[in-house]
Motif scaffolding. Structure first.
Motif, PDB file in Angstrom:
ATOM      1  N   TRP A   1      -0.294  93.195 -48.990  1.00 19.78           N
ATOM      2  CA  TRP A   1      -1.446  92.652 -48.145  1.00 19.78           C
ATOM      3  C   TRP A   1      -2.492  93.874 -48.859  1.00 19.78           C
ATOM      4  CZ3 TRP A   1      -3.598  95.432 -43.174  1.00 19.78           C
ATOM      5  CH2 TRP A   1      -3.745  96.666 -43.131  1.00 19.78           C
ATOM      6  N   ASP A   2      -4.116  92.851 -48.767  1.00 15.25           N
ATOM      7  CA  ASP A   2      -5.062  93.437 -49.042  1.00 15.25           C
ATOM      8  C   ASP A   2      -6.411  94.378 -47.699  1.00 15.25           C
ATOM      9  OD1 ASP A   2      -7.656  94.691 -50.192  1.00 15.25           O
ATOM     10  OD2 ASP A   2      -6.935  93.190 -51.615  1.00 15.25           O
ATOM     11  N   PRO A   3      -5.630  95.456 -46.801  1.00 19.38           N
ATOM     12  CA  PRO A   3      -6.493  95.742 -45.831  1.00 19.38           C
ATOM     13  C   PRO A   3      -7.662  95.678 -46.145  1.00 19.38           C
ATOM     14  CG  PRO A   3      -5.378  97.625 -46.955  1.00 19.38           C
ATOM     15  CD  PRO A   3      -5.068  96.328 -47.997  1.00 19.38           C
ATOM     16  N   GLU A   4      -8.623  96.020 -47.003  1.00 21.32           N
ATOM     17  CA  GLU A   4     -10.051  95.472 -47.107  1.00 21.32           C
ATOM     18  C   GLU A   4     -10.820  95.145 -47.359  1.00 21.32           C
ATOM     19  OE1 GLU A   4      -8.338  97.771 -48.905  1.00 21.32           O
ATOM     20  OE2 GLU A   4      -9.145  99.911 -48.355  1.00 21.32           O
ATOM     21  N   ARG A   5      -9.783  93.856 -47.522  1.00 21.20           N
ATOM     22  CA  ARG A   5      -9.840  92.300 -47.601  1.00 21.20           C
ATOM     23  C   ARG A   5      -9.572  91.297 -46.432  1.00 21.20           C
ATOM     24  NH1 ARG A   5      -9.791  90.244 -53.492  1.00 21.20           N
ATOM     25  NH2 ARG A   5     -11.748  92.128 -55.224  1.00 21.20           N
ATOM     26  N   GLY A   6      -8.545  91.963 -45.424  1.00 22.31           N
ATOM     27  CA  GLY A   6      -8.645  91.260 -44.840  1.00 22.31           C
ATOM     28  C   GLY A   6      -7.869  89.993 -45.407  1.00 22.31           C
ATOM     29  N   HIS A   7      -7.058  90.469 -46.310  1.00 18.26           N
ATOM     30  CA  HIS A   7      -5.684  89.170 -46.191  1.00 18.26           C
ATOM     31  C   HIS A   7      -4.361  89.741 -46.807  1.00 18.26           C
ATOM     32  CE1 HIS A   7      -3.779  86.448 -48.998  1.00 18.26           C
ATOM     33  NE2 HIS A   7      -2.982  87.189 -49.256  1.00 18.26           N
ATOM     34  N   VAL A   8      -3.452  89.037 -45.298  1.00 20.69           N
ATOM     35  CA  VAL A   8      -1.899  89.504 -44.932  1.00 20.69           C
ATOM     36  C   VAL A   8      -1.415  88.200 -45.980  1.00 20.69           C
ATOM     37  CG1 VAL A   8      -0.418  90.505 -43.793  1.00 20.69           C
ATOM     38  CG2 VAL A   8      -2.929  91.410 -43.084  1.00 20.69           C
ATOM     39  N   ASP A   9       0.256  88.604 -46.448  1.00 20.26           N
ATOM     40  CA  ASP A   9       0.640  87.520 -46.464  1.00 20.26           C
ATOM     41  C   ASP A   9       1.444  87.484 -45.496  1.00 20.26           C
ATOM     42  OD1 ASP A   9       2.548  85.602 -47.624  1.00 20.26           O
ATOM     43  OD2 ASP A   9       3.993  86.990 -48.633  1.00 20.26           O
ATOM     44  N   ALA A  10       0.671  86.101 -44.289  1.00 19.65           N
ATOM     45  CA  ALA A  10       1.142  85.939 -43.411  1.00 19.65           C
ATOM     46  C   ALA A  10       3.291  85.210 -43.051  1.00 19.65           C
ATOM     47  CB  ALA A  10       0.749  85.076 -42.590  1.00 19.65           C
ATOM     48  N   ALA A  11       3.182  84.900 -44.357  1.00 23.72           N
ATOM     49  CA  ALA A  11       5.121  83.894 -44.236  1.00 23.72           C
ATOM     50  C   ALA A  11       5.584  85.378 -43.803  1.00 23.72           C
ATOM     51  CB  ALA A  11       5.120  83.612 -45.103  1.00 23.72           C
TER      52      ALA A  11
ATOM     53  N   VAL B   1     -11.456  97.749 -39.263  1.00 25.10           N
ATOM     54  CA  VAL B   1     -12.252  96.509 -39.151  1.00 25.10           C
ATOM     55  C   VAL B   1     -10.962  95.538 -39.601  1.00 25.10           C
ATOM     56  CG1 VAL B   1     -13.771  95.698 -37.819  1.00 25.10           C
ATOM     57  CG2 VAL B   1     -13.868  97.847 -37.672  1.00 25.10           C
ATOM     58  N   PRO B   2     -11.585  95.225 -41.316  1.00 30.14           N
ATOM     59  CA  PRO B   2     -11.105  94.010 -41.925  1.00 30.14           C
ATOM     60  C   PRO B   2      -9.504  93.669 -41.833  1.00 30.14           C
ATOM     61  CG  PRO B   2     -12.722  95.144 -43.041  1.00 30.14           C
ATOM     62  CD  PRO B   2     -12.595  95.528 -41.695  1.00 30.14           C
ATOM     63  N   ALA B   3      -9.374  94.789 -42.010  1.00 29.61           N
ATOM     64  CA  ALA B   3      -7.624  95.182 -42.571  1.00 29.61           C
ATOM     65  C   ALA B   3      -7.420  94.708 -40.964  1.00 29.61           C
ATOM     66  CB  ALA B   3      -6.774  96.632 -42.753  1.00 29.61           C
ATOM     67  N   THR B   4      -7.631  95.126 -39.966  1.00 31.74           N
ATOM     68  CA  THR B   4      -6.931  94.601 -38.049  1.00 31.74           C
ATOM     69  C   THR B   4      -6.888  93.015 -37.466  1.00 31.74           C
ATOM     70  OG1 THR B   4      -7.298  96.651 -37.801  1.00 31.74           O
ATOM     71  CG2 THR B   4      -7.215  94.702 -35.333  1.00 31.74           C
ATOM     72  N   ALA B   5      -8.260  92.944 -38.479  1.00 30.27           N
ATOM     73  CA  ALA B   5      -8.693  91.666 -37.724  1.00 30.27           C
ATOM     74  C   ALA B   5      -8.155  90.726 -39.276  1.00 30.27           C
ATOM     75  CB  ALA B   5     -10.443  90.828 -38.549  1.00 30.27           C
ATOM     76  N   GLY B   6      -7.982  91.081 -40.281  1.00 31.34           N
ATOM     77  CA  GLY B   6      -7.053  89.981 -41.320  1.00 31.34           C
ATOM     78  C   GLY B   6      -5.478  89.911 -40.338  1.00 31.34           C
ATOM     79  N   LEU B   7      -4.950  91.252 -40.124  1.00 34.03           N
ATOM     80  CA  LEU B   7      -3.349  91.188 -39.636  1.00 34.03           C
ATOM     81  C   LEU B   7      -3.328  90.487 -38.361  1.00 34.03           C
ATOM     82  CD1 LEU B   7      -0.821  92.828 -40.271  1.00 34.03           C
ATOM     83  CD2 LEU B   7      -1.519  94.834 -39.489  1.00 34.03           C
ATOM     84  N   ALA B   8      -4.673  90.689 -37.200  1.00 35.05           N
ATOM     85  CA  ALA B   8      -4.578  90.088 -36.367  1.00 35.05           C
ATOM     86  C   ALA B   8      -4.459  87.966 -36.858  1.00 35.05           C
ATOM     87  CB  ALA B   8      -5.775  90.044 -35.587  1.00 35.05           C
ATOM     88  N   ARG B   9      -4.774  87.604 -37.800  1.00 30.79           N
ATOM     89  CA  ARG B   9      -5.214  86.438 -38.101  1.00 30.79           C
ATOM     90  C   ARG B   9      -3.960  85.813 -38.170  1.00 30.79           C
ATOM     91  NH1 ARG B   9     -10.618  87.474 -39.670  1.00 30.79           N
ATOM     92  NH2 ARG B   9      -8.974  87.863 -41.726  1.00 30.79           N
ATOM     93  N   ALA B  10      -3.055  86.665 -39.383  1.00 33.37           N
ATOM     94  CA  ALA B  10      -1.947  86.623 -39.430  1.00 33.37           C
ATOM     95  C   ALA B  10      -0.809  86.627 -38.727  1.00 33.37           C
ATOM     96  CB  ALA B  10      -1.396  87.276 -40.957  1.00 33.37           C
ATOM     97  N   VAL B  11      -0.664  87.455 -37.550  1.00 35.66           N
ATOM     98  CA  VAL B  11      -0.112  87.078 -36.790  1.00 35.66           C
ATOM     99  C   VAL B  11      -0.278  85.661 -35.605  1.00 35.66           C
ATOM    100  CG1 VAL B  11       0.293  88.458 -34.022  1.00 35.66           C
ATOM    101  CG2 VAL B  11       0.264  89.646 -36.448  1.00 35.66           C
TER     102      VAL B  11
END
Length: 299
Positions: free
Chosen positions: A48-58, A92-102
């Motif tokens: 994951w890249d928390p500052e960019r809000g990107h998570v490998d959802a798979a 904030v971006p990290a949480t948003a990215g993780l929530a979107r992945a979930v």
């Protein structure tokens, strides 16, 4: 849920609380998936890249719970504008990215536990603040509001979402107490300012147990204050540190000195936060180390 084998993803797994949570879960035979910033080295890691809000959802597929404890340490450095941006961007971006992945998963986890802080209530003085208290104004309270709001994609997808509004964690290896222990052991400990400000603390053991309690209970969602039942003043905590460590506590750090050394962050050291875990207690949670001397000894 964690009574049986579970697969649980943890962001911030190398931090003070995250590492203790991972140890607790793996000791009980659960499968822990760590979110990492580098290329994963095995099936138990997700990029994951928390500052960019990107998570490998798979990589989150098949997880029963996702726990987000990531974020640059609030008390680690003086709050320059640059560091305040880092504190914000690591949450904030990290949480948003993780929530979107979930939310994007065909079979989302049963629960999303998102870190937060008792700092949301700001300065409470002698007033007791439970989870119904409003958010205050200022850098830390407003950060906490944005941090919790960033979890909206998971909530909107119907995932049970919990916010852990954590107090000052009593632990030897990090956080505020990680800085206090060496001072007190050297006989240099003392009250801060006039010592009348309330500090709401929690033993690391109870912090981890509370998170696991919130993972397990399918009927619990929303904000929970993770603090010991009886907040104490800085003066009372200073005296307890002296008793347990058998050191004098003669040194008082005047408020102007703290402001000079810590800058804006001094407001949180000198400010009073009389925060209580009303919802946690109502849910039947039992603290192993509710008193300050027990919490200090445990650390």
């Amino acid at each position: 849920m964690t009574a049986e084998h579970a697969r649980i993803a943890v962001a911030g797994a190398s931090g003070l609380i995250g590492s203790a949570l991972v140890r607790s879960l793996t000791a009980d035979g659960h499968e822990v998936v760590r979110l990492v910033r580098r290329a994963p080295r095995g099936a138990d890691e997700v990029r994951w890249d928390p500052e960019r809000g990107h998570v490998d959802a798979a990589g989150l597929a098949g997880c029963d719970a996702v726990v987000n404890l990531a974020g640059a340490g609030v008390g680690d450095r003086r709050w320059t504008e640059e560091y305040k941006k880092r504190i914000h961007d690591s949450r904030v971006p990290a949480t948003a990215g993780l929530a979107r992945a979930v939310a994007s998963l065909d079979k989302p986890p049963r629960v999303f536990v998102n870190g937060s802080a008792m700092g949301i209530y700001g300065e409470t003085g002698d007033r007791v603040a439970d989870e119904s208290a409003p958010a205050a104004r200022g850098f830390l309270p407003e950060l906490c509001v944005q941090w919790e709001a960033a979890a909206a994609p998971a909530q909107e997808a119907g995932v049970r979402t919990v916010f852990t509004r954590t107090g000052l964690v009593v632990a030897r290896g990090g956080g505020a107490w990680g800085k206090l222990f060496p001072l007190f052991k050297a006989g240099l400990g003392g009250r801060m300012g006039d010592g009348r400000q309330y500090w709401s603390y929690i033993a690391l053991h109870d912090e981890v147990a509370a998170i696991r309690h919130l993972i397990d209970r399918d009927d619990l969602s929303g904000p929970f204050n993770l603090t010991a039942p009886e907040p104490l003043t800085n003066r009372e905590i200073t005296e307890a540190m002296g008793r347990v460590l058998r050191r004098p506590t003669l040194f008082a750090v005047p408020a102007p000195v703290l402001r000079a050394v810590l800058g804006e962050m001094a407001g949180d050291v000198l400010g009073s936060a009389r925060v209580v875990p009303k919802r946690l207690l109502e849910s039947g949670f039992t603290f192993a180390f509710p008193g300050i001397e027990d919490a200090i000894r445990a650390a």
